[in-house]
Design an enzyme around this catalytic site. Structure first.
Site, PDB file in Angstrom:
ATOM      1  N   SER A  74      -1.272  31.053  19.775  1.00 42.22           N
ATOM      2  CA  SER A  74      -2.129  30.118  19.052  1.00 42.22           C
ATOM      3  C   SER A  74      -3.286  29.584  19.886  1.00 42.22           C
ATOM      4  CB  SER A  74      -1.292  28.942  18.537  1.00 42.22           C
ATOM      5  OG  SER A  74      -0.691  28.249  19.610  1.00 42.22           O
ATOM      6  N   TYR A  75      -3.301  29.811  21.190  1.00 34.88           N
ATOM      7  CA  TYR A  75      -4.381  29.305  22.024  1.00 34.88           C
ATOM      8  C   TYR A  75      -5.677  30.052  21.699  1.00 34.88           C
ATOM      9  CZ  TYR A  75      -0.878  26.935  24.982  1.00 34.88           C
ATOM     10  OH  TYR A  75       0.136  26.135  25.457  1.00 34.88           O
ATOM     11  N   ALA A  76      -6.660  29.309  21.214  1.00 32.42           N
ATOM     12  CA  ALA A  76      -7.950  29.879  20.812  1.00 32.42           C
ATOM     13  C   ALA A  76      -7.750  31.025  19.826  1.00 32.42           C
ATOM     14  CB  ALA A  76      -8.741  30.350  22.033  1.00 32.42           C
TER      15      ALA A  76
END
Length: 320
Positions: free
Chosen positions: A52-54
């Site tokens: 889910s990071y960036a």
């Protein structure tokens, strides 16, 4: 840099892990490459990321770096799944199909056939723990993950899934927020992890950047607190209690001849239940004090003073 094992498993990692939450969004490829080089030069091994990071950008940037001058054999990768992107934003989803689909996408972006540690990003109250555990089991049995664990789980859920797992496979780690400004895991999560053989990864050991001292007098224009998408992340720690702790930390650090950043991180690493602490930065220069903390040993008097000023209230049933 020293290394530590996760709980009762054979997984050994660097005491400081490199966080990549802002990579590809606030940290570009050149800055990320500089951080990774400095981290590896200091003896670090563990990279922490998440699907889910960036929106996957962090993993993709790591993959591009590993496809260049950095060898996959030189790093350990921890990634997470369980937050599904929808038109309305992220939704917690630790169902078997979502978890495994997310893992396959992560491996593709990372350009590798396995991750060293795969975590359930959040506790999903709508999915049975046994179903989520089955996804972890499939990942290990298929070779896509070497070790598995959880992240941001409350104490009861940590104990429940670790007990349910037994040895099929056993859980290696839990990743939770922990710093001088957030010691909530001491109530239930840390005792549960220790009793069940899980190592603890501390995320945001610098109190979301507040413990660096950068906010003592004002909010810098280039800081997370001034960022439109990260200000809400920092705001909870810009209160009076945090200010008192930051001032005590600054005094202690001055006496040690160290930066507040290094002292705050060294305090976290001094806790016996912490295996590794995840630190992030925008540039390699910002990362240096955190890397220095890996070799900083705090005098007992300093540890006791920081313990006292940051102590949380324990009541029933933790203490009677």
């Amino acid at each position: 840099m020293q290394r530590a094992r996760f709980g009762t498993t054979g997984l050994e990692v660097s005491r400081v892990a490199l966080g990549t939450m802002t990579w590809s969004r606030d940290t570009d490829a050149e800055q990320a490459g500089g951080q990774l080089d400095a981290f590896l030069d200091a003896g670090g091994t563990l990279l922490d990321t998440a699907a889910s990071y960036a929106d996957g950008g962090s993993e993709a940037l790591i993959g591009s770096l590993l496809g260049g001058s950095v060898s996959r054999a030189d790093v350990q990768i921890c990634t997470k799944a369980g937050i599904r992107r929808t038109a309305k934003g992220g939704v917690i989803d630790a169902s078997r199909d979502t978890m495994l689909d997310t893992l396959d996408a992560s491996l593709s972006r990372l350009g590798t056939d396995h991750v060293d540690l795969w975590l359930v990003h959040q506790h999903d109250a709508s999915t049975p723990l046994d179903e989520t555990l089955h996804a972890l089991e499939i990942a290990v049995n298929s070779g896509r993950a070497r070790y598995v664990g959880v992240s941001n789980f409350p104490g009861w859920a940590t104990a429940a899934i670790a007990t349910l797992a037994g040895t099929r496979p056993s859980l290696a780690a839990t990743q939770v927020e922990y710093s001088l400004l957030q010691r909530g895991i001491e109530r239930e999560v840390a005792p549960a992890a220790s009793a069940l053989g899980l190592g603890i990864m501390a995320w945001s050991p610098l109190g979301r950047g507040v413990l660096t001292g950068k906010y003592r007098s004002a909010i810098p224009a280039d800081s997370r607190a001034a960022s439109e998408h990260l200000s809400g992340f920092v705001d909870p720690y810009l209160d009076e209690r945090a200010g008192t702790i930051v001032e005590a930390l600054a005094i202690a650090s001055e006496g040690l001849g160290a930066t507040p950043q290094a002292t705050a991180l060294a305090w976290v690493l001094a806790q016996p239940f912490i295996a590794t602490a995840v630190v992030g930065a925008r540039t390699a220069e910002q990362l240096e004090p955190s890397l220095a903390a890996a070799t900083l040993t705090l005098p007992p008097a300093i540890v006791d003073a920081l313990d006292e000023v940051s102590a949380i209230e324990l009541g029933y049933p933790e203490r009677r």
